[in-house]
Design an enzyme around this catalytic site. Sequence first.
Site, PDB file in Angstrom:
ATOM      1  N   HIS A 289       0.233  45.120 110.403  1.00  0.00           N
ATOM      2  CA  HIS A 289       1.256  44.082 110.491  1.00  0.00           C
ATOM      3  C   HIS A 289       0.676  42.665 110.503  1.00  0.00           C
ATOM      4  O   HIS A 289       1.418  41.699 110.636  1.00  0.00           O
ATOM      5  CB  HIS A 289       2.118  44.301 111.739  1.00  0.00           C
ATOM      6  CG  HIS A 289       3.056  45.474 111.616  1.00  0.00           C
ATOM      7  ND1 HIS A 289       2.880  46.473 110.684  1.00  0.00           N
ATOM      8  CD2 HIS A 289       4.169  45.812 112.308  1.00  0.00           C
ATOM      9  CE1 HIS A 289       3.855  47.362 110.817  1.00  0.00           C
ATOM     10  NE2 HIS A 289       4.641  46.985 111.793  1.00  0.00           N
TER      11      HIS A 289
ATOM     12  N   HIS B  32       9.531  47.778 107.797  1.00  0.00           N
ATOM     13  CA  HIS B  32       9.803  47.860 109.237  1.00  0.00           C
ATOM     14  C   HIS B  32       9.240  46.651 109.974  1.00  0.00           C
ATOM     15  O   HIS B  32       8.335  45.990 109.490  1.00  0.00           O
ATOM     16  CB  HIS B  32       9.211  49.150 109.820  1.00  0.00           C
ATOM     17  CG  HIS B  32       9.816  49.500 111.148  1.00  0.00           C
ATOM     18  ND1 HIS B  32       9.082  49.943 112.220  1.00  0.00           N
ATOM     19  CD2 HIS B  32      11.112  49.460 111.571  1.00  0.00           C
ATOM     20  CE1 HIS B  32       9.895  50.171 113.234  1.00  0.00           C
ATOM     21  NE2 HIS B  32      11.129  49.880 112.875  1.00  0.00           N
TER      22      HIS B  32
HETATM   23 MG    MG Z   1       6.899  49.797 112.703  1.00  0.00          MG
END
Ligand code: MG
Length: 207
Positions: free
Chosen positions: A140, A165
């Site tokens: 991320h 996500h």
């Molecule tokens: Mg996630």
Amino acid sequence: MDPVLRAAAEAARGFMPPGEGLALHDAALAVPEGGSPMLEIGSYCGKSAVYLGAAARKRGTVLFALDHHRGSEENQPGWEWHEPDLVDPEVGRIDTLPRFRRTVHDAGLEDVVVALVGDSPTVGSRWRIPLSLLFIDGGHGAEPAHRDYELWTPWVEPGGLLAIHDVFPDPADGGRPPYEIYCRALESGRFADVSATGSLRVLRRTA
Ligand code: MG
Ligand code: SAH
């Protein structure tokens, strides 16, 4: 969603709230019957793979579940999302592959969910298979998130789905890179919004 598989997904360890997992499953049901495979980046212990694998089975396709199983930056010791029992004591590094394998086995999805164990850019730079659905939930940080976007989204076939996500428009809710790649997808003119559920965004490839 099949109630047995739903229970298996909810029981699995990981980072996918039930409402978002169900939304991911339901979105994935829109892929064509018997069509191209799905692929997720970032499987961890297999939670999202059960939601997506259940849909892949219903649509007569498969899910490639890509992860090096060494954890993201934020899963390492000293970071917020570290789970110490996932460290292989002999190697001294995180190893989520045994847990992933067990999750997929217990869900009865071994024929549908195919593990790809490796680094996303190493696999992505050699990938040649169109995808009916791509789910981005790997590293991320800015560099990994943008690299996943660049390497993998060209493989989403026309009409195919892109799910991302941990998209947080408000920086107070979480890190920015997943939100940035979501914006990039929209601004590219190649993807349009389909749905938003919690931090899950689903887009469709339109061009
Ligand atoms: Mg996630
Ligand atoms: N989808 C999971 C959560 C994923 S957590 C769930 O439903 O619970 C993020 C995962 O991305 C970690 O397991 C980590 O090992 C993986 N990851 C991070 N960077 C990666 C990379 N460069 N290549 C492959 N996997 C990566």
